[in-house]
Design a protein around this motif. Structure first.
Motif, PDB file in Angstrom:
ATOM      1  N   LEU A  79      25.304   8.271 -14.747  1.00 43.86           N
ATOM      2  CA  LEU A  79      26.539   8.370 -14.265  1.00 43.86           C
ATOM      3  C   LEU A  79      27.401   8.592 -13.809  1.00 43.86           C
ATOM      4  O   LEU A  79      28.007   8.862 -12.385  1.00 43.86           O
ATOM      5  CB  LEU A  79      27.382   7.391 -15.767  1.00 43.86           C
ATOM      6  N   ILE A  80      27.096  10.579 -14.215  1.00 40.81           N
ATOM      7  CA  ILE A  80      28.188  11.368 -14.175  1.00 40.81           C
ATOM      8  C   ILE A  80      27.738  11.954 -12.819  1.00 40.81           C
ATOM      9  O   ILE A  80      28.602  12.275 -12.216  1.00 40.81           O
ATOM     10  CB  ILE A  80      28.068  12.217 -15.538  1.00 40.81           C
ATOM     11  N   MET A  81      26.687  12.007 -12.761  1.00 38.71           N
ATOM     12  CA  MET A  81      25.687  12.709 -11.857  1.00 38.71           C
ATOM     13  C   MET A  81      25.927  11.796 -10.018  1.00 38.71           C
ATOM     14  O   MET A  81      26.912  12.534  -8.918  1.00 38.71           O
ATOM     15  CB  MET A  81      23.979  12.956 -11.405  1.00 38.71           C
ATOM     16  N   ALA A  82      25.962  10.748 -10.560  1.00 38.67           N
ATOM     17  CA  ALA A  82      26.405   9.333  -9.848  1.00 38.67           C
ATOM     18  C   ALA A  82      27.708   9.477  -8.618  1.00 38.67           C
ATOM     19  O   ALA A  82      27.516  10.322  -7.706  1.00 38.67           O
ATOM     20  CB  ALA A  82      25.474   8.014  -9.811  1.00 38.67           C
ATOM     21  N   TRP A  83      28.350   9.026  -9.816  1.00 42.64           N
ATOM     22  CA  TRP A  83      29.537   9.691  -9.513  1.00 42.64           C
ATOM     23  C   TRP A  83      30.460  11.060  -8.263  1.00 42.64           C
ATOM     24  O   TRP A  83      31.204  10.694  -7.463  1.00 42.64           O
ATOM     25  CB  TRP A  83      30.370   9.038 -10.243  1.00 42.64           C
ATOM     26  N   GLY A  84      29.451  12.039  -9.132  1.00 45.24           N
ATOM     27  CA  GLY A  84      29.758  13.436  -9.509  1.00 45.24           C
ATOM     28  C   GLY A  84      29.798  13.699  -7.879  1.00 45.24           C
ATOM     29  O   GLY A  84      29.582  14.305  -6.662  1.00 45.24           O
ATOM     30  N   ILE A  85      28.552  12.840  -7.162  1.00 50.62           N
ATOM     31  CA  ILE A  85      27.725  13.170  -5.865  1.00 50.62           C
ATOM     32  C   ILE A  85      28.644  12.010  -5.042  1.00 50.62           C
ATOM     33  O   ILE A  85      28.714  12.641  -3.637  1.00 50.62           O
ATOM     34  CB  ILE A  85      26.799  12.186  -5.756  1.00 50.62           C
ATOM     35  N   VAL A  86      28.888  11.239  -4.774  1.00 47.70           N
ATOM     36  CA  VAL A  86      30.003  10.230  -4.501  1.00 47.70           C
ATOM     37  C   VAL A  86      31.072  10.666  -4.441  1.00 47.70           C
ATOM     38  O   VAL A  86      31.345  11.271  -3.201  1.00 47.70           O
ATOM     39  CB  VAL A  86      30.673   8.988  -5.035  1.00 47.70           C
ATOM     40  N   PHE A  87      31.548  11.376  -5.172  1.00 50.77           N
ATOM     41  CA  PHE A  87      33.211  12.348  -4.957  1.00 50.77           C
ATOM     42  C   PHE A  87      32.717  13.917  -3.659  1.00 50.77           C
ATOM     43  O   PHE A  87      33.875  14.388  -3.019  1.00 50.77           O
ATOM     44  CB  PHE A  87      33.894  13.201  -6.162  1.00 50.77           C
ATOM     45  N   ILE A  88      31.907  14.062  -4.224  1.00 50.37           N
ATOM     46  CA  ILE A  88      31.526  15.302  -2.977  1.00 50.37           C
ATOM     47  C   ILE A  88      31.490  15.225  -2.003  1.00 50.37           C
ATOM     48  O   ILE A  88      31.824  15.650  -1.027  1.00 50.37           O
ATOM     49  CB  ILE A  88      30.945  16.181  -4.126  1.00 50.37           C
ATOM     50  N   ALA A  89      30.726  14.127  -2.010  1.00 50.54           N
ATOM     51  CA  ALA A  89      30.328  13.851  -0.471  1.00 50.54           C
ATOM     52  C   ALA A  89      31.228  13.231   0.730  1.00 50.54           C
ATOM     53  O   ALA A  89      31.574  13.394   1.474  1.00 50.54           O
ATOM     54  CB  ALA A  89      29.039  12.246  -0.378  1.00 50.54           C
ATOM     55  N   HIS A  90      32.207  12.688  -0.644  1.00 49.40           N
ATOM     56  CA  HIS A  90      33.409  11.986   0.507  1.00 49.40           C
ATOM     57  C   HIS A  90      34.491  12.974   0.094  1.00 49.40           C
ATOM     58  O   HIS A  90      35.466  12.553   1.315  1.00 49.40           O
ATOM     59  CB  HIS A  90      34.074  10.262  -0.681  1.00 49.40           C
ATOM     60  N   SER A  91      34.656  14.087  -0.495  1.00 51.18           N
ATOM     61  CA  SER A  91      35.418  15.044  -0.404  1.00 51.18           C
ATOM     62  C   SER A  91      34.419  16.098   1.020  1.00 51.18           C
ATOM     63  O   SER A  91      36.024  16.966   1.750  1.00 51.18           O
ATOM     64  CB  SER A  91      35.862  16.126  -1.741  1.00 51.18           C
ATOM     65  N   ILE A  92      33.575  16.112   1.389  1.00 50.98           N
ATOM     66  CA  ILE A  92      33.751  17.086   2.750  1.00 50.98           C
ATOM     67  C   ILE A  92      33.374  16.518   3.566  1.00 50.98           C
ATOM     68  O   ILE A  92      31.844  16.889   4.649  1.00 50.98           O
ATOM     69  CB  ILE A  92      31.759  17.564   1.486  1.00 50.98           C
ATOM     70  N   GLY A  93      33.607  15.105   3.663  1.00 46.73           N
ATOM     71  CA  GLY A  93      33.419  13.912   4.913  1.00 46.73           C
ATOM     72  C   GLY A  93      32.829  13.829   5.385  1.00 46.73           C
ATOM     73  O   GLY A  93      31.971  13.605   6.300  1.00 46.73           O
ATOM     74  N   HIS A  94      31.814  13.094   4.616  1.00 51.12           N
ATOM     75  CA  HIS A  94      30.649  12.659   5.273  1.00 51.12           C
ATOM     76  C   HIS A  94      30.554  11.311   5.267  1.00 51.12           C
ATOM     77  O   HIS A  94      29.873  10.473   5.724  1.00 51.12           O
ATOM     78  CB  HIS A  94      29.047  12.934   4.075  1.00 51.12           C
ATOM     79  N   SER A  95      31.397  10.941   4.651  1.00 55.02           N
ATOM     80  CA  SER A  95      32.042   9.848   5.214  1.00 55.02           C
ATOM     81  C   SER A  95      33.555   9.468   5.625  1.00 55.02           C
ATOM     82  O   SER A  95      34.574  10.064   5.476  1.00 55.02           O
ATOM     83  CB  SER A  95      32.026   8.696   3.788  1.00 55.02           C
ATOM     84  N   SER A  96      33.952   8.914   7.211  1.00 46.12           N
ATOM     85  CA  SER A  96      35.268   8.565   7.077  1.00 46.12           C
ATOM     86  C   SER A  96      35.847   7.622   6.878  1.00 46.12           C
ATOM     87  O   SER A  96      36.834   7.497   6.878  1.00 46.12           O
ATOM     88  CB  SER A  96      34.892   8.717   8.648  1.00 46.12           C
TER      89      SER A  96
END
Length: 145
Positions: free
Chosen positions: A41-58
């Motif tokens: 759970l922690i790993m999955a949410w970490g990946i989501v937050f990192i991906a959104h913070s570096i702009g992989h999602s608009s």
């Protein structure tokens, strides 16, 4: 690129079985499952937050969550429940049995997934896939005897 991730998935799945068997030796299977799930759970949410913070999602993360359909929510929740049930059963099995016997049975999920995809998703079943499924089942049976 999908092949790299598929092979990586197999390597990590193999490592998971070995790590879990060693880690569960003196631990209740349910507690071990809860610990593992918390880490995932922690790993999955970490990946989501990192991906959104570096702009992989608009899109904004909250906006993306808000736009998930009811149907998707239902099936994602069902998938999560099935995953949880699978992990609980898997941890009990490896606690009680040999990993070299539990894993081949667990991996029969591949055959079941193909069968379910044909039945519920309307996917086609080629003769090569059918033969492969039979061989996988036969191989699993040989390994557990």
């Amino acid at each position: 690129m999908w092949l790299f991730f598929a092979i990586s998935s197999a390597v990590f799945a193999a490592a998971t079985a070995i790590f879990a068997k060693i880690g569960i030796e003196q631990v209740d299977a349910n507690l071990a499952t809860a610990i593992r799930t918390t880490v995932v759970l922690i790993m999955a949410w970490g990946i989501v937050f990192i991906a959104h913070s570096i702009g992989h999602s608009s899109t904004n993360l909250l906006s993306a969550i808000a736009h998930i359909s009811s149907r998707s929510w239902i099936f994602l929740i069902l998938s999560g429940l099935a995953t949880g049930a699978s992990w609980i059963c898997y941890f009990y099995a490896i606690k009680l049995g040999e990993v070299s016997k539990v894993v081949p049975i667990d991996k029969c999920s591949l055959v079941l997934t193909i069968l379910f995809a044909v039945i519920f998703l309307g996917e086609s079943l080629s003769w090569k896939t059918a033969i492969g499924c039979i061989l996988l089942l036969a191989g699993s049976l040989i390994m557990i005897i």
